[in-house]
Design an enzyme around this catalytic site. Sequence first.
Site, PDB file in Angstrom:
ATOM      1  N   GLY A 113      44.142  31.089  29.744  1.00 50.47           N
ATOM      2  CA  GLY A 113      44.678  32.405  29.442  1.00 50.47           C
ATOM      3  C   GLY A 113      44.586  33.340  30.618  1.00 50.47           C
ATOM      4  N   ARG A 152      40.239  40.626  47.029  1.00 47.51           N
ATOM      5  CA  ARG A 152      41.701  40.610  47.001  1.00 47.51           C
ATOM      6  C   ARG A 152      42.184  40.290  45.586  1.00 47.51           C
ATOM      7  NH1 ARG A 152      46.110  39.561  50.476  1.00 47.51           N
ATOM      8  NH2 ARG A 152      44.717  39.480  52.258  1.00 47.51           N
ATOM      9  N   ILE A 153      43.072  41.117  45.080  1.00 45.06           N
ATOM     10  CA  ILE A 153      43.641  40.896  43.756  1.00 45.06           C
ATOM     11  C   ILE A 153      44.945  40.122  43.940  1.00 45.06           C
ATOM     12  CG2 ILE A 153      44.561  41.995  41.682  1.00 45.06           C
ATOM     13  CD1 ILE A 153      41.494  42.306  42.093  1.00 45.06           C
ATOM     14  N   GLN A 206      42.570  40.634  32.574  1.00 47.53           N
ATOM     15  CA  GLN A 206      41.251  39.996  32.513  1.00 47.53           C
ATOM     16  C   GLN A 206      40.146  41.047  32.418  1.00 47.53           C
ATOM     17  OE1 GLN A 206      41.610  36.864  31.597  1.00 47.53           O
ATOM     18  NE2 GLN A 206      40.168  36.140  33.116  1.00 47.53           N
ATOM     19  N   LYS A 212      37.489  37.338  45.139  1.00 51.39           N
ATOM     20  CA  LYS A 212      36.255  37.303  44.356  1.00 51.39           C
ATOM     21  C   LYS A 212      36.594  36.740  42.967  1.00 51.39           C
ATOM     22  CE  LYS A 212      33.558  40.755  46.864  1.00 51.39           C
ATOM     23  NZ  LYS A 212      32.931  42.097  46.784  1.00 51.39           N
ATOM     24  N   GLY A 213      36.524  37.543  41.944  1.00 51.23           N
ATOM     25  CA  GLY A 213      36.850  37.037  40.602  1.00 51.23           C
ATOM     26  C   GLY A 213      36.828  38.184  39.623  1.00 51.23           C
ATOM     27  N   GLU A 233      34.905  37.795  34.288  1.00 51.94           N
ATOM     28  CA  GLU A 233      33.716  38.063  33.485  1.00 51.94           C
ATOM     29  C   GLU A 233      33.115  39.436  33.702  1.00 51.94           C
ATOM     30  OE1 GLU A 233      31.425  34.035  33.136  1.00 51.94           O
ATOM     31  OE2 GLU A 233      32.623  33.943  34.950  1.00 51.94           O
TER      32      GLU A 233
END
Lengths: 750, 160
Positions: A475, A634-635, A644, A707-708, A711
């Site tokens: 997702g 960086r997106i 997210q 990065k991320g 979460e």
Amino acid sequence: MADVINTQGHVRLGSNAGQGLTRRDGVLKVTGAATYAADNRPEGLLHAVTATATIARGRVTHLDVAAAEAHPGVVKLYTPDNVPPLAVSPDEKIHPFVWRMEALQSDRVRYAGQPIALVLAETLEAATEAARLLAPRYEAETPHVTLDDAEPFETTTTAFGRPADHSSGDIGKARATAARHVVAEVETVAQYHNAMEPHAIVARWTGDRLEIDTPNQAIGLARQTFAAFLGIEPAQILIRSPFLGGGFGSKAILYGGQLLAVLAARDTGRPVKLVLRRDQMYGPVGHRAPTRQRLRLDLDEDGRIAALQHDTLTMTSSFDHFLEGASNASHSLYATAALQTTHRGLRADIGTPGPMRAPGEAPGSAALEVAMDLAAQAAGLDPLAFRLRNHAETDPSNGMAFSSKALRECYAQAADLFGWADRPAEPRRMRQGQLLKGWGMGSAQFPCPMFTAAAHATLRADGSAVVETSAADMGQGAWTALAQIAADGLGLDIDRVEFRSGHSDLPDAGVAGGSGHTATAGTALFNAGADVVRRLVDLATGDPASPLFGAGNSGVTARGGRLHRNDDGRSEAYEDILARAGLDMLRGEGTGAREGQPTRAMFSHGAVFAEVLVDPDLGQIRVSRLVGAFAAGRIINPRLARSQLLGGMVWGIGFALQEEALHDARTGRFTNNDLAGYHIPVNADAPMIEALTVHEDDPFVNALGIKGVGEIGVTGTVGAIGNAVWHATGLRSQRFPIHPESLILSGESL
Amino acid sequence: MTLPLHLTVNGQSVAEHVEPRTSLADFLRDRLRLTGTHLGCEMGVCGACLVLLDGKPVHGCLVLAVQAAGSEVQTIEGLAESGALADLQRAFHERNALQCGYCTPGMLITAHSLLETTPAPDRGEIRTALSGNFCRCTGYESIVDAIAVTIERRAEGAGA
């Protein structure tokens, strides 16, 4: 944002990456055409249903096998007496990401909801009824399922093998010089992933070759694990997992039912489908364990943290080890001269916990942010001012500089959008009609791990390309974001790139987890594309017939499906280079992993501000506004990243106010293991909510600066809501979720 | 034991024999291979299995197939093919009002039914109407955005 140039200098991230493209799987999903594992229905299918234990500890003494087998349509029934053997016991931990499983290896019951038999029938209805007819009898023992009565044990590690205890600085000395201290005690409860798609598997053998349809977050690892337990080669297994209906950690790890379905398919020679019912997902497929946390913050005269202590008591199963690393959330967020964190474990008659969206960080952040609010109050400082005063310039747990940390900008942007400057310091000062209104905040932080991934890229004669890696899209948008990165690696427009993913015959993309999938698989894809381009450059610059001849290896840039000379701008199309070289394709390979030992502390950061409204008569709590700002490198796709982050923040609402799996302490059974009783946020619970992303260039985290975002939204949010409830009511709940009754029954008047 | 069952599904006449204990959702998914109808909770809470039964949204997990005898059933596949959802689908796609996509067919059916009965709901009414459709990912804000923009576009289209 500056372009990232790869080591050969031919390709750059930032043409396709960075665009808010719509999802490549969007049309399939809005038409109902996207297929999930349970949608598969091979010819000759048998439906499997597990019978599950209704006690939490003891043994099964009798199953009415005759009655079940007599039910029309039943084909086969497995119990510990006749289940085909595995090559390796399901209690073996053959690698660190295998949990001990229940595959009918004995009559022991280790938790309520454990599979105790498997029924195969021609229809789902017949299998379901036959499982009911088994009417198990037990020799029950007294179960222990709560933080109060489970059995303590010594541990040196928490989840993922991290040390249980940490100490840096001299905490005794730091305390001796402190002016004051606060103590926060916070309990969090058991939570269950409850992905919308139930766990499912369809297994089919053709000779010695096994095909599996199952939602899985780490397809390559799953294939190895299935192979080891079955005693076959990984190459004999094909796992398809194109779309997961959510995972959140629970679909990263195999469970016993998957092994049983595969065994049953081999034994009967027919395809077998097993879909867990919602209640059957409370036990065998992981959960977030409850915690009891205590924090002590010692402050100096100026409101600086002199010492930070964070202790966690949490729970695992009686037979395996996964301890929620909640105290670790205090390692790297706020500056402190001395830091001490511990974890202690309890063994209980429950299924083994596992990673659940922000494992460790979510409950740890919740308690830390409550403690920070208490400390701000004690220091006489605004909660944001107090956090800024304790901003960590280096990671206090190891002294490392941060790879990047735009947390101050996150505070500033989110506070501004929220209107935090108008917040009265004292609680109970704001109302909206009859409702008490409160504002709270929290800092968000999540690590930036990388795993290992491999990818292939193949340029075709027509100048289009196909890229391959077995990524998992649960997702988050892997089908889209990873394709964007792959396209940039190839110097192609994304429309020219076919992205193949979601099955195990492709190069292993590692795990979709830990918020590290885009960074890891993305790096592999980018490198695979760059490898193709490097070969193309070699062909063109060495060919006298090419306009690029003699440009020199470093004098060429790839974009839009052409190689361009940097000196005079002449260019040539990929397909022309291939044609002249007599090639019908050109293939490249790439890997993604973190190189060397980290020398920087690597985290995403954020700030979350919450507004709650509390009914003074009923204690009902509503989150009315949430604003977050996040700095996450960086997106790749702002549209997907926002989604997210918002999703994580809504999880924060569930954590703060709703989610709680309830056990009957006497029987060890759940009392709310369904989607009506286990409350997750619905649309009416989700407020006006915004997630900003703050620019961040990170040259250290990985070559792409990724990065991320998967979460981090949960962290910060829970504490912000808890602190807002205090600001509204003057009452501090020592427990999440905060229920109306905990306010009403607190003895204080609302 | 099976019973004869005649009904219309997505405009097609269907004649089958089913066990009376078979749910409409299982019948659609397993027998007719219409797998866009998803099962999430099997107790009428999560909304993933919504289909239209004689034009009204029902939980496919709570209706027995035999109860649909003589009725007209529309699933996400049929509604998508007919174009009835086209603008909602487009808005969901554009606004990223879907992530894992598991809840999306049910969301679209609720949104469609909401706009049939309440042409111009405000954001609060949209949220309330969609609160029987769980999205765990969770894209609630974007889902409301997608429906709100569809309402605006329909109003513009009607005024044009």
